[in-house]
Design a protein around this motif. Structure first.
Motif, mmCIF file in Angstrom:
data_model
loop_
_atom_site.group_PDB
_atom_site.id
_atom_site.type_symbol
_atom_site.label_atom_id
_atom_site.label_comp_id
_atom_site.label_asym_id
_atom_site.label_seq_id
_atom_site.Cartn_x
_atom_site.Cartn_y
_atom_site.Cartn_z
ATOM 1 N N ILE A 215 54.596 -6.032 -2.693
ATOM 2 C CA ILE A 215 54.460 -7.252 -2.136
ATOM 3 C C ILE A 215 53.011 -6.820 -1.475
ATOM 4 N N ILE A 216 52.334 -6.391 -1.477
ATOM 5 C CA ILE A 216 50.398 -5.904 -1.016
ATOM 6 C C ILE A 216 49.971 -6.677 -2.522
ATOM 7 N N GLU A 217 50.608 -6.296 -3.361
ATOM 8 C CA GLU A 217 49.567 -6.724 -5.274
ATOM 9 C C GLU A 217 49.781 -7.920 -5.169
ATOM 10 N N ALA A 218 51.372 -8.383 -4.764
ATOM 11 C CA ALA A 218 51.243 -9.765 -4.972
ATOM 12 C C ALA A 218 51.437 -11.028 -3.931
ATOM 13 N N LEU A 219 50.502 -10.486 -3.456
ATOM 14 C CA LEU A 219 50.311 -11.451 -2.015
ATOM 15 C C LEU A 219 48.793 -10.917 -1.345
ATOM 16 N N ALA A 220 48.808 -10.093 -0.839
ATOM 17 C CA ALA A 220 47.519 -10.471 0.047
ATOM 18 C C ALA A 220 46.467 -10.256 -0.850
ATOM 19 N N ASP A 221 45.276 -10.980 -0.225
ATOM 20 C CA ASP A 221 43.908 -10.913 0.166
ATOM 21 C C ASP A 221 43.089 -9.984 0.902
ATOM 22 N N THR A 222 43.784 -10.017 1.916
ATOM 23 C CA THR A 222 43.199 -8.800 2.819
ATOM 24 C C THR A 222 43.536 -8.058 2.920
ATOM 25 N N VAL A 223 43.706 -6.481 3.211
ATOM 26 C CA VAL A 223 44.657 -6.003 3.468
ATOM 27 C C VAL A 223 44.125 -5.586 4.885
ATOM 28 N N TYR A 224 44.124 -4.672 6.347
ATOM 29 C CA TYR A 224 43.653 -4.091 7.283
ATOM 30 C C TYR A 224 44.146 -3.054 7.998
ATOM 31 N N VAL A 225 43.902 -1.523 7.658
ATOM 32 C CA VAL A 225 44.781 -0.081 7.547
ATOM 33 C C VAL A 225 44.286 0.132 9.455
ATOM 34 N N LEU A 226 45.501 -0.212 9.942
ATOM 35 C CA LEU A 226 45.337 0.185 11.095
ATOM 36 C C LEU A 226 46.314 1.788 11.376
ATOM 37 N N HIS A 227 45.400 2.781 12.566
ATOM 38 C CA HIS A 227 45.766 4.037 12.849
ATOM 39 C C HIS A 227 45.834 3.928 13.909
ATOM 40 N N GLU A 228 46.801 4.413 14.997
ATOM 41 C CA GLU A 228 46.608 4.541 16.271
ATOM 42 C C GLU A 228 45.870 3.588 17.021
ATOM 43 N N GLY A 229 46.187 2.249 16.562
ATOM 44 C CA GLY A 229 45.907 1.532 17.317
ATOM 45 C C GLY A 229 44.830 0.239 16.516
#
Length: 333
Positions: A215-229
């Motif tokens: 779903i990321i490959e099909a739709l994402a233009d930006t990815v945010y990686v969250l860790h402990e807020g």
């Protein structure tokens, strides 16, 4: 009234959005929503810390991270259901048509059609528009034969389909989905991706909490990686999410000149310190796969030791931040 009670149960009394029937309202390139250094605390405990993001029309934004990283809280803030402890959230709630599908969806003592009609009235759809849209979406998600069944008897996958349908009733400008693939079988997952691609092409902005690479490959233009807020990494541009295969090499620290010579090799993408191994300082190097053998040979020739070699490519280097979950769930729908 019943429909107001349902709204409080699922989305909170603040969840009200204007409706423009017949499609998306005209938008321009200005942001639909902007979050600047947004933080959220519960009882003195930080759940989100200084998160900044901008959501533009027709874009896809993916939030990934392990359980408890703050993804659901961030979506609730973007939906207007939670208030920030600090920071600024900018949008025009009176004009912004928003759809929101939470991660948890209860099995209510209503039929699927009755529930969706209630949600349509809350959104402001006319009876005719409501009936047409509900019929269209039930058929799209293969639920037309279950429209008179009570939600309490639905499988996890069927409930998730109803959850997604209610978020799509108004053809939103901003669509917020929390783990939208949860419980869906493979055909339903593919159908959902098709629907979201069409909406995005029409100008809908998507913000999704996900852990499925497809779903990321099909739709994402930006990815945010969250860790402990906290946002520990941002990847912008679809081309950077579908990169050619690369190799990450971790090795013991080389003398200065040898390290400098290694870094000047063609194909070297990134170099950074790496956690120590057995008390020895290490370096991590990311390089195009076709140059990996040359780098390995040069490291060994310079007296370094290889600690690890990982083949990456596309989203492979993000999989450690995607929770491994059973996507099919206890009941397919």
């Amino acid at each position: 009234m019943l429909h107001k009670r349902i709204t409080r149960l699922l989305f909170g009394a603040a969840h009200r959005h204007a409706l423009v029937e017949g499609g998306l309202e005209a938008t321009n390139a200005s942001p639909l929503i902007t979050l600047t250094q947004g933080s959220k605390q519960y009882g003195g405990r930080a759940v989100l810390t200084e998160i900044s993001m901008t959501v533009l029309p027709g874009t896809g934004t993916a939030l990934i991270g392990r359980n408890g990283s703050g993804k659901s809280t961030l979506l609730s803030i973007l939906a207007g259901l939670l208030k920030l402890s600090s920071g600024v959230l900018t949008c025009d709630r009176r004009r912004l048509i928003t759809g929101y599908a939470p991660e948890a969806f209860p099995g209510l003592k209503l039929t699927a059609e009755d529930y969706l009609r209630c949600m349509s009235r809350i959104a402001g759809l006319s009876e005719a528009a409501s009936a047409s849209r509900i019929s269209e979406l039930l058929q799209l998600f293969s639920l037309e034969s279950s429209h008179n069944r009570k939600l309490a008897g639905f499988s996890k996958g069927m409930l998730q389909k109803v959850n997604l349908i209610q978020s799509l009733l108004t053809r939103p400008q901003l669509l917020l989905l929390d783990e939208p693939m949860s419980g869906l079988d493979l055909p339903a997952q593919a159908r959902l991706i098709d629907v979201l691609q069409e909406l995005k092409a029409e100008g809908t902005a998507l913000v999704l909490s996900v852990h499925e690479p497809q779903i990321i490959e099909a739709l994402a233009d930006t990815v945010y990686v969250l860790h402990e807020g906290q946002n520990i990494r941002t990847i912008q541009g679809a081309e950077n999410l579908k990169s050619a295969p690369v190799v990450n090499i971790v090795y013991t620290v080389l003398p200065g000149q040898a390290q400098q010579a290694l870094e000047t090799l063609p194909g070297v993408i990134h170099v950074e310190p790496s956690p120590d191994y057995a008390g020895t300082s290490c370096t991590g190097l990311t390089v195009d796969q076709k140059m990996s053998d040359t780098c390995l040979q040069q490291i060994l020739t310079a007296g370094g030791s290889i600690v690890s070699v990982r083949h990456l490519g596309g989203l492979n280097d993000l999989t450690e931040w995607m929770d491994p979950k059973d996507q099919i769930g206890s009941g397919r729908g």
